[in-house]
Design an enzyme around this catalytic site. Structure first.
Site, PDB file in Angstrom:
ATOM      1  N   CYS A 133       0.805  -1.125   0.135  1.00  0.00           N
ATOM      2  CA  CYS A 133      -0.025   0.126  -0.070  1.00  0.00           C
ATOM      3  C   CYS A 133       0.819   1.201   0.027  1.00  0.00           C
ATOM      4  CB  CYS A 133      -0.982  -0.081   1.246  1.00  0.00           C
ATOM      5  SG  CYS A 133      -1.883   1.290   1.345  1.00  0.00           S
ATOM      6  N   CYS A 136      -0.434   3.969   2.029  1.00  0.00           N
ATOM      7  CA  CYS A 136      -0.025   3.833   3.496  1.00  0.00           C
ATOM      8  C   CYS A 136       1.499   4.058   4.006  1.00  0.00           C
ATOM      9  CB  CYS A 136      -0.542   2.387   4.050  1.00  0.00           C
ATOM     10  SG  CYS A 136      -2.036   1.969   3.229  1.00  0.00           S
ATOM     11  N   ASP A 137       2.224   3.777   3.160  1.00  0.00           N
ATOM     12  CA  ASP A 137       3.680   3.613   3.730  1.00  0.00           C
ATOM     13  C   ASP A 137       4.561   4.187   2.694  1.00  0.00           C
ATOM     14  OD1 ASP A 137       2.942   1.847   5.478  1.00  0.00           O
ATOM     15  OD2 ASP A 137       2.952   0.243   3.934  1.00  0.00           O
TER      16      ASP A 137
END
Ligand code: NAP
Length: 310
Positions: A133, A136-137
């Site tokens: 993701c 997200c990261d």
């Protein structure tokens, strides 16, 4: 065991639905499934869930959601639903432990799972430089070099997204033609920070063991099997997702890829009294916060349906 609302699945969508349903005095039952807490339990740092000034950990966030759902009155059960009957009322769901749950309404929040390549090294560095993701990261790879694997819309979108942080993004695809939409392909191919590596598979991820830390990958040519080395700090696997909808096949309307179809701006499925929230019905956003929002919607819609029954 009978409930007014039965929630199947324990990610952000399921727990949020439980919190809202419990606070509406519906005494919901939530059956957690195989991986209580869902996809966030296999991540580490979370910086994009609102309400926390400091970085929090994915597993901790899910523990908090579980505690909150329990504290407001949800009956949480560690079991796995293996079949459902949506034809008769009340609805029934049978679990792996052999228990039968009946319910006036059901909220499906079984989520989706990112597909992984299946490499040992991929598992070893998951959450420590290997992610599925970018939203997200990606932030953790500021001015670093990263590699994205895949050739569909997700891979191209992730690669483009990562250019906001990374100094260089390599996109590795096993063929020489992308599956992604043409407009995305054009953006990718014309981006100065992106380097496409065609006809290659990710063969291994290597790095330091303690603390786990990615230092590079080995790529294997799909044409002649030759191996090349690429020094990167992060690896993003974007080869698709699979919604966890196997047990609902033929019971609610789904699209070709198995995602549950809901009415626009709603969690209402093709069966009255059955709702779907989170990644099980969403292949576009796939965020904890959007899943939680849909869980709230599902509980409010279920509440309205139940008060209609009463
Ligand atoms: P996808 O379209 O199924 O693409 C998966 C990609 O990963 C393909 O290029 C495939 O290669 C590659 N792949 C699969 N298994 C692999 C393996 N073991 N090793 C190496 N490569 C592998 O998945 P997606 O990109 O996640 O998209 C899923 C759906 O969501 C699609 O319908 C997509 O259009 C939609 N989506 C839409 C948007 C948007 O509209 N903005 C954004 C994201 C996703 P091959 O090409 O060789 O098969």
């Amino acid at each position: 065991m009978h409930s007014k609302v039965l929630i199947i699945g324990s990610g952000p969508a399921g727990y949020t639905a439980a919190i809202y349903a419990a606070r509406a005095m519906l005494s919901p039952t939530l059956v957690q499934g195989l991986q209580p807490g869902g996809q966030l339990t296999i991540t580490t740092d979370v910086e994009n869930y609102p309400g926390y000034g400091d970085v929090i950990q994915g597993p901790w966030l899910m523990e908090q959601m579980e505690t909150q759902a329990k504290n407001v009155g949800t009956n949480i059960i560690n079991d796995m639903i293996k079949s459902v009957d949506f034809e008769n009322r009340p609805f029934t769901a049978v679990s792996e432990n052999g228990d039968t749950y009946t319910a006036d309404s059901i909220i499906i929040s079984t989520g989706a799972q990112a597909r992984w390549l299946g490499l040992d090294s991929e598992q070893k560095f998951q959450g420590y430089g290997v992610s599925a993701c970018a939203t997200c990261d990606g932030f953790f790879f500021k001015d670093r070099e990263v590699v994205v694997v895949g050739g569909g819309n997700s891979a191209v979108e992730e690669a483009l997204f990562l250019t906001s942080f990374a100094s260089k993004v390599h996109l590795v695809h096993r063929r020489d033609t992308l599956r992604a939409e043409k407009i995305l392909q054009d953006r990718l191919l014309n981006h100065a920070k992106i380097n496409c590596i065609w006809n290659n598979q990710l063969d291994e991820i290597y790095g330091e063991d303690s603390p786990p830390n990615v230092q590079g990958v080995k790529l294997k040519s799909t044409l002649d099997g030759s191996i090349t080395d690429l020094k990167v700090d992060g690896v993003f696997i974007a080869i698709g997702h699979d919604p966890a909808t196997q047990i609902f096949k033929g019971k609610v309307e789904m699209d070709d890829e198995g995602y549950i179809i809901t009415k626009p701006d709603s969690t209402v499925t093709s069966v009255e009294g059955v709702y779907a929230a989170g990644d099980v019905k969403d292949k576009t956003f796939r965020q904890a916060v959007t899943a939680a929002g849909m869980g709230c919607m599902a509980a409010l819609e279920a509440e309205k349906y139940i008060s209609g029954l009463e």
